[in-house]
Design an enzyme around this catalytic site. Structure first.
Site, PDB file in Angstrom:
ATOM      1  N   ALA A  79       0.863  -1.191   0.000  1.00 46.07           N
ATOM      2  CA  ALA A  79       0.000   0.000   0.000  1.00 46.07           C
ATOM      3  C   ALA A  79       0.893   1.232   0.000  1.00 46.07           C
ATOM      4  O   ALA A  79       2.106   1.138   0.237  1.00 46.07           O
ATOM      5  CB  ALA A  79      -0.906  -0.011   1.224  1.00 46.07           C
ATOM      6  N   LYS A  80       0.322   2.369  -0.266  1.00 44.06           N
ATOM      7  CA  LYS A  80       1.075   3.628  -0.203  1.00 44.06           C
ATOM      8  C   LYS A  80       0.079   4.764  -0.132  1.00 44.06           C
ATOM      9  O   LYS A  80      -1.047   4.645  -0.621  1.00 44.06           O
ATOM     10  CB  LYS A  80       1.951   3.792  -1.456  1.00 44.06           C
ATOM     11  CG  LYS A  80       3.088   4.789  -1.290  1.00 44.06           C
ATOM     12  CD  LYS A  80       4.326   4.149  -0.689  1.00 44.06           C
ATOM     13  CE  LYS A  80       5.452   5.145  -0.523  1.00 44.06           C
ATOM     14  NZ  LYS A  80       6.706   4.472  -0.135  1.00 44.06           N
TER      15      LYS A  80
END
Ligand code: NAD
Length: 435
Positions: free
Chosen positions: A124-125
């Site tokens: 994720a980011k």
């Protein structure tokens, strides 16, 4: 073929409207990297489309009251690329150039990185399109807290765990942890990593990425017969990652002969005094004006005589304009995405060994994993124990990637993608599709 079958088939392959098949940004680079590994995935290739579509994208409006009483709106993102192997994990970036394409690519590289070092996370980011240097501390705190509330439906200690990235730090993580805890009504230290040590952070986290860069560098140097003692090192970016890696190489007997950051480029063929340079950067904010070196032109940094080059600043720094001039035998990617695909090919043709970001800078997320485990058990480890475990994981992961590269006669980047994509898609296949 009956019409209804045809339309079902084209629906399967139609891209979601927000995905541009001709993306020339970071997401486009990532897609090219996936295409390169697909022939090596065997029967798992049937699942590969999973990797080409982020699982979830959240775009949020982040309004805050500025110190002068006006209201400003910022665009924020949280992308969960893949959750097949565990909760999402990846940093939050505050930068004026943040785009959805960039956050999507960074989230996908987190999936690859986490699988490559085999920590039990998906990728994720997050990010906010903002120049944080233009905000006061109070404005930054309000921005961070409102962003955390807006992405609150996605994050959580067993859902998705943010961490620092460019322009975010332990203070940002403390605000995020506090906001999430206030919203849920219980202290949740494990919702973020990279926290201050007094708030459930881990010893060794700050130096972890640089230590990982150094560890894989030493392993690769052994394999290609390059002695570290006396090796000449050039480092771009002398912050958390570049500064730590430079110090560890110097401590091991290497000579740091050139450094470049946003304040200037310096060189000393006899080796810079790294401890003095780190103190100078702490006091002056950059390497420019350091007394123990001569200033060089920014462009000349890339053609410096050296054995190992460590890009540890930003994306796209090694590109078709400078790759040909690089003299190093080995490039260790401390930064995320520092080498463009064209430059990758040029370096490969020149026989330069590239240790790719997805394995070389995975030390940070590895110690973030240790932090999360310590938070769950509320039992904290010594720094020696953390460093020893980190080094072991990095050595084993790098060894496995090296072997796959030899067996398939591919670059270390493609080999890392092979190892990681197989792990992700194997997990996907075992879990099966719901419903
Ligand atoms: P940092 O802010 O501590 O340091 C960044 C360095 O880059 C500074 O020395 C800065 O002067 C330099 N820099 C900025 N603009 C530049 C320019 N135009 N030209 C030359 N140098 C420039 O950041 P960091 O945490 O060391 O991160 C550096 C890179 O490593 C980023 O790509 C980040 O995503 C990646 N990374 C960091 C971690 C981590 O744990 N910190 C983990 C994995 C990857």
């Amino acid at each position: 073929m009956p019409a209804h079958e045809h339309s079902a088939h084209s629906m399967t392959h139609a891209l979601p409207s927000y995905l541009n098949p001709d993306d020339v940004g970071p997401w486009g680079t990532y897609l090219q990297q996936v295409d390169r590994v697909t022939p090596y995935l065997g029967s798992l290739a049937r699942w590969v489309e999973t990797l080409k579509r982020p699982k979830r994208i959240l775009i949020v409006d982040v309004p805050i009251e500025m110190d002068d009483g006006s209201i400003a709106h910022f665009e924020g993102y949280r992308v969960q690329h893949n959750l097949s192997r565990g909760p999402g994990k990846g940093g939050v970036r505050f930068h004026q150039d943040v785009t959805l394409s960039e956050v999507m690519a960074l989230s996908a590289w987190m999936s690859i990185k986490n699988a490559a070092v085999n920590v039990p996370y998906g990728g994720a980011k997050g990010g906010i399109r903002v120049d944080p240097r233009k905000l006061s501390k109070g404005e930054l705190e309000r921005l961070t807290r409102r962003y955390t509330s807006e992405i609150g439906l996605l994050i959580g200690p067993s859902k998705d765990i943010p961490a620092p990235d460019v322009n975010t730090n332990a203070q940002t993580m403390a605000w995020m942890m506090d906001t999430y805890s206030m919203n849920t009504g219980s202290t949740a230290t494990g919702v973020v990593t990279g926290k201050p040590v007094d708030l459930g952070g881990s010893l060794g986290r700050v130096e972890a990425t640089g230590r990982g860069v150094f560890t894989v560098g030493v392993e690769a140097a052994k394999l290609i017969g390059l002695p570290i003692e006396g090796a000449r090192i050039a480092v771009q970016g002398f912050g958390n990652v570049g500064g730590t890696a430079g110090k560890l190489f110097a401590d091991a007997g290497a000579k740091v002969v050139a450094v470049q950051d946003h304040t200037g480029s310096i060189s000393n063929v006899n080796g810079l005094d790294v401890a003095a340079l780190l103190a100078h950067v702490r006091d002056q904010g950059g390497v420019g004006g350091f007394a123990g070196a001569q200033a060089i032109e920014a462009e000349d940094f890339w053609s410096v005589d050296c054995d190992i080059l460590i890009p540890a600043a930003l994306e796209g720094q090694i590109n078709k304009d400078n790759a040909q001039r690089i003299k190093a035998k080995m490039v260790i990617e401390g930064a995320n995405g520092p080498t463009t695909p064209e430059a990758d090919d040029i370096l490969h043709d020149k026989g330069v060994l590239v240790l790719p970001d997805v394995i070389a800078n995975a030390g940070g997320v590895t110690v973030s994993y240790f932090e999360w485990v310590q938070d769950f058990s509320s039992f904290f480890w010594s720094e020696e124990e953390i460093n020893a475990r980190l080094v072991r994981i990095m050595q084993e992961a790098f060894g496995a990637v090296w072997q796959v590269a030899q067996e398939n006669k591919v670059s270390l980047r493609t080999a890392t993608f092979i190892v990681a994509c197989k792990r992700i898609l194997h997990a996907r296949e075992m879990r099966g599709l719901y419903p």
